[in-house]
Design an enzyme around this catalytic site. Structure first.
Site, PDB file in Angstrom:
ATOM      1  N   ARG A 239       0.854  -1.183   0.000  1.00 46.66           N
ATOM      2  CA  ARG A 239       0.000   0.000   0.000  1.00 46.66           C
ATOM      3  C   ARG A 239       0.887   1.228   0.000  1.00 46.66           C
ATOM      4  NH1 ARG A 239      -3.423  -2.784  -1.582  1.00 46.66           N
ATOM      5  NH2 ARG A 239      -5.498  -3.188  -0.735  1.00 46.66           N
ATOM      6  N   GLU A 268      -3.572   7.592  -4.108  1.00 41.56           N
ATOM      7  CA  GLU A 268      -4.018   7.107  -5.422  1.00 41.56           C
ATOM      8  C   GLU A 268      -5.314   7.772  -5.830  1.00 41.56           C
ATOM      9  OE1 GLU A 268      -4.109   2.791  -5.627  1.00 41.56           O
ATOM     10  OE2 GLU A 268      -2.108   2.731  -4.747  1.00 41.56           O
ATOM     11  N   HIS A 286      -1.291   0.302  -9.905  1.00 39.24           N
ATOM     12  CA  HIS A 286      -1.914  -0.659  -8.970  1.00 39.24           C
ATOM     13  C   HIS A 286      -2.483  -1.876  -9.718  1.00 39.24           C
ATOM     14  CE1 HIS A 286      -3.765  -0.902  -4.680  1.00 39.24           C
ATOM     15  NE2 HIS A 286      -3.493  -2.101  -5.148  1.00 39.24           N
TER      16      HIS A 286
HETATM   17  C1  GLV Z   1      -4.791  -5.315  -3.870  1.00 39.25           C
HETATM   18  O1  GLV Z   1      -4.144  -4.318  -3.715  1.00 39.25           O
HETATM   19  C2  GLV Z   1      -5.362  -6.092  -2.812  1.00 39.25           C
HETATM   20  O2  GLV Z   1      -5.272  -5.701  -1.643  1.00 39.25           O
HETATM   21  O3  GLV Z   1      -5.952  -7.138  -3.104  1.00 39.25           O
END
Ligand code: GLV
Length: 320
Positions: A239, A268, A286
């Protein structure tokens, strides 16, 4: 469960999960090919028994209040669930679920894609060729760092961190691991557990695999970046806020470290403007779990989780 529970899916997802949901529930799908604006979102969720959410849907008290008292389940289409106020959901008797396991290998693959791209400057190389600047073999063109035989530091040694470690054996790497929150079992994986400061000092590549929690927010800031080797690379598929992005931009610009590969960002979809200007960072939108197979599996599992709760069965992956 009510005869036909009323379910809202906040973004179009692969068919596998939608087909399953449609067998037992009335499904409303966000009709747009974009995330809903907050005011739209608050309207769409009214009166739903279950909501299948994305990691960028902020599920706070206001949303839960707007949904109404009948809401039983929030099924997140992700393993991370920092977008959901789990405490608030628990207080309201709403079950929250996530999708661990199915995206482990796909995400580990992508961490390696970023690692290799950053070290061997694949994105810069592609741009150079497309711009017609490949004018012939050059002994000093686009030199990068070797991977084979180096030291890989893994921060967050859960499912994904360990999957990244398994891939490192082919590269004959020494593996250092740091797991912030607790002691963790890693059967069959030859990693040396060390302190964060030792990992930062000793690693040639550092890859992040922690969830975002109050403890891991800005785990990597100016001090940590300064303690890394100037030849080291930092990879983040976890993250964004685990890294202080402004500090990282400074570190890359001033060459405190050699490079980075990022799939996630602090705010983001915004990316720190300095990062966009720097050649020594690979930037992805992402997409670590974005393989056909993985996204289909996430869809199926998120649907199964949601249906289990509505049926009053124990859900496969509840987080509260
Ligand atoms: C993606 O970032 C997830 O947490 O599945």
């Amino acid at each position: 469960m009510p005869a036909r529970p009323n379910v809202f899916v906040t973004r179009k997802i692969p068919e596998s999960g939608l087909l399953l949901l449609k067998k037992e529930t009335d499904v409303t799908l966000n009709p747009n090919d974009r995330a809903l604006k907050r005011n739209e979102f608050l309207e769409y969720i009214k009166g739903r028994d279950g909501i299948l959410t994305q990691l960028n849907d902020k599920m706070d008290a206001q949303v839960m209040e707007a949904a109404g008292k009948q809401l039983k389940v929030i099924s997140n289409y992700a393993v991370g669930f920092d977008n959901i106020d789990v405490k608030e959901a628990t207080k309201r008797g709403i079950v929250v679920t996530n999708t661990p396991g199915v995206l482990t290998e796909g995400t580990a693959d992508f961490a390696w894609a970023l690692l290799m791209s950053a070290a061997r400057r694949v994105v810069e190389a592609d741009a150079l060729v497309r711009q017609g600047k490949f004018v012939g073999w050059d002994p000093l063109l686009l030199l990068g760092g070797n991977i084979y035989g180096k030291t890989l530091g893994i921060i967050g040694f859960g499912r994904i961190g360990q999957a990244v470690a398994r891939r490192a054996y082919g590269f004959n790497m020494k593996i250092l691991a740091y797991h912030p929150s607790r002691v963790i079992e890693a059967p069959g994986i030859a990693a040396k557990f060390v302190s964060l400061s030792e990992l930062l000092k000793e690693s040639d590549f550092i890859t992040l695999h922690t969830p975002l929690t109050p403890e891991t927010r800005h785990l990597i800031g100016e001090k940590e970046l300064k303690s890394m080797k100037p030849t080291a690379y930092l990879i983040n598929t976890a993250r964004g806020p685990v890294i202080d992005e402004a500090a990282l931009a400074k570190a890359l610009k001033e060459k405190w470290i050699a490079g980075a590969g990022l799939d996630v960002y602090e705010k983001e979809p915004e990316v720190h403007p300095e990062l966009l200007k720097l050649p020594n960072v690979v930037l992805a939108p992402h997409i670590s779990s974005a393989s056909f197979e993985t996204r289909s599996d996430i869809s199926l599992l998120a649907a199964k989780n949601l249906l289990a709760v509505l049926r009053g069965e124990p859900s496969l992956h509840r987080v509260n």
